[in-house]
Design an enzyme around this catalytic site. Structure first.
Site, PDB file in Angstrom:
ATOM      1  N   ASP A  52       0.866  -1.173   0.000  1.00  0.00           N
ATOM      2  CA  ASP A  52       0.000   0.000   0.000  1.00  0.00           C
ATOM      3  C   ASP A  52       0.903   1.223   0.000  1.00  0.00           C
ATOM      4  OD1 ASP A  52      -3.161   0.443   0.504  1.00  0.00           O
ATOM      5  OD2 ASP A  52      -2.034   2.133   1.330  1.00  0.00           O
ATOM      6  N   ASP A  80       4.441   2.833  -3.863  1.00  0.00           N
ATOM      7  CA  ASP A  80       3.557   3.526  -4.794  1.00  0.00           C
ATOM      8  C   ASP A  80       3.364   2.595  -5.983  1.00  0.00           C
ATOM      9  OD1 ASP A  80       2.420   5.064  -6.809  1.00  0.00           O
ATOM     10  OD2 ASP A  80       3.634   6.830  -6.396  1.00  0.00           O
ATOM     11  N   TYR A 173     -11.207   7.898 -15.125  1.00  0.00           N
ATOM     12  CA  TYR A 173     -11.381   6.607 -14.453  1.00  0.00           C
ATOM     13  C   TYR A 173     -11.982   5.575 -15.405  1.00  0.00           C
ATOM     14  CZ  TYR A 173     -12.697   3.366 -10.691  1.00  0.00           C
ATOM     15  OH  TYR A 173     -12.831   2.269  -9.865  1.00  0.00           O
ATOM     16  N   LYS A 177     -10.095   2.144 -16.398  1.00  0.00           N
ATOM     17  CA  LYS A 177     -10.675   0.835 -16.094  1.00  0.00           C
ATOM     18  C   LYS A 177     -11.065   0.086 -17.366  1.00  0.00           C
ATOM     19  CE  LYS A 177     -10.281   0.667 -11.637  1.00  0.00           C
ATOM     20  NZ  LYS A 177      -9.401  -0.350 -11.031  1.00  0.00           N
TER      21      LYS A 177
END
Length: 262
Positions: A52, A80, A173, A177
């Site tokens: 994370d 990252d 986004y 995706k």
């Protein structure tokens, strides 16, 4: 009639499909899908590497997982997911600790809502880096370790936005995706000769703390209006599908997309 909640239903499973197997989950310390996947894998016997970007969240997660699963190996690293060098360093540690990898789960995602004409390039680049490039970087770094597995698999987390975005500023986004779906199919095509399967899950609205903490109300309600089941999905419900795609239960599936709570 059972009164068990969707979340608790998955937590009572007795299956141990991942005993003796090694898995990697990124974006694992947040409130959503990545953490649910990591917990489900450990519950089913896997040794798990988790990453994370937040050191504070990851430290807390590692402590919780170690307490809950004391017999499992848990490798936690801050990284990252969009940083090439950071990802490479993490997989060096995975190679040293595990020797191979049986399952890679890419659950990283970032959405910055912005009306299309007002979307700055740096915002566009940040979303694509976190939500698409990260999947590429992890799959590329994991590939040699997956080739060492007898049943390797990659599961990418896409989104309903890839096919049906709402008109409230998620152009970047949706593009990212959608790219995850193309990447998944390309990995499946190229991975077949190596025995590496690649599939994706496409969640609809999945509950997490961000839905009640700063996410635009009209955006959330637009997705909620589409819910066929009449409720938000639970992260654990997505985790169950991820584990199916990552296990021998789906051994003749590759290049597929399974929708959850859509």
């Amino acid at each position: 009639m059972s009164t068990q909640s969707p979340a608790s239903a998955s937590s009572t499973t007795e299956a141990r499909r991942f005993t003796g197997r090694y898995a990697f989950v990124n974006a694992a310390a947040g409130a959503g899908i990545g953490q649910a996947v990591a917990r489900a894998l450990l519950r089913e016997g896997a040794d798990v590497a988790v990453t994370d970007v937040s050191a504070r969240r990851l430290e807390r997660l590692e402590a919780d997982l170690t307490a809950a699963f004391p017999d499992s190996r848990i490798l936690a690293r801050v990284a990252d997911a969009g940083d090439e060098q950071a990802v490479a360093a993490v997989f060096d540690d995975v190679r040293s600790e595990f020797g191979r990898l049986d399952l890679l789960v890419n659950s990283v995602g970032l959405n910055r809502l912005s009306a299309f004409p007002d979307t700055p390039l740096d915002s566009w680049n940040a979303v694509l880096s976190a939500s698409l490039t990260s999947h590429f970087l992890h799959a590329r770094a994991a590939w040699p370790l997956l080739e060492r597995s007898s049943a390797p698999a990659v599961v990418n987390v896409s989104s309903l936005a890839a096919e049906a975005p709402v008109p409230f500023g998620e152009v970047a986004y949706a593009a990212a995706k959608g790219g995850v779906l193309g990447l998944t199919r390309a990995l499946a095509a190229e991975g077949a000769r190596h025995g590496i399967r690649a599939n994706a899950v496409m969640p609809g609205l999945i509950w997490n703390e961000h839905l009640t903490n700063g996410v635009a109300g009209e955006y959330v309600e637009a997705y909620r209006a589409r819910r066929p089941m009449g409720r938000d999905g639970e992260p654990e419900e997505v985790a169950d599908v991820v584990l199916f795609l990552g296990s021998p239960d789906s051994r003749h599936m590759t290049g597929q997309v399974l929708r959850v709570a859509c």
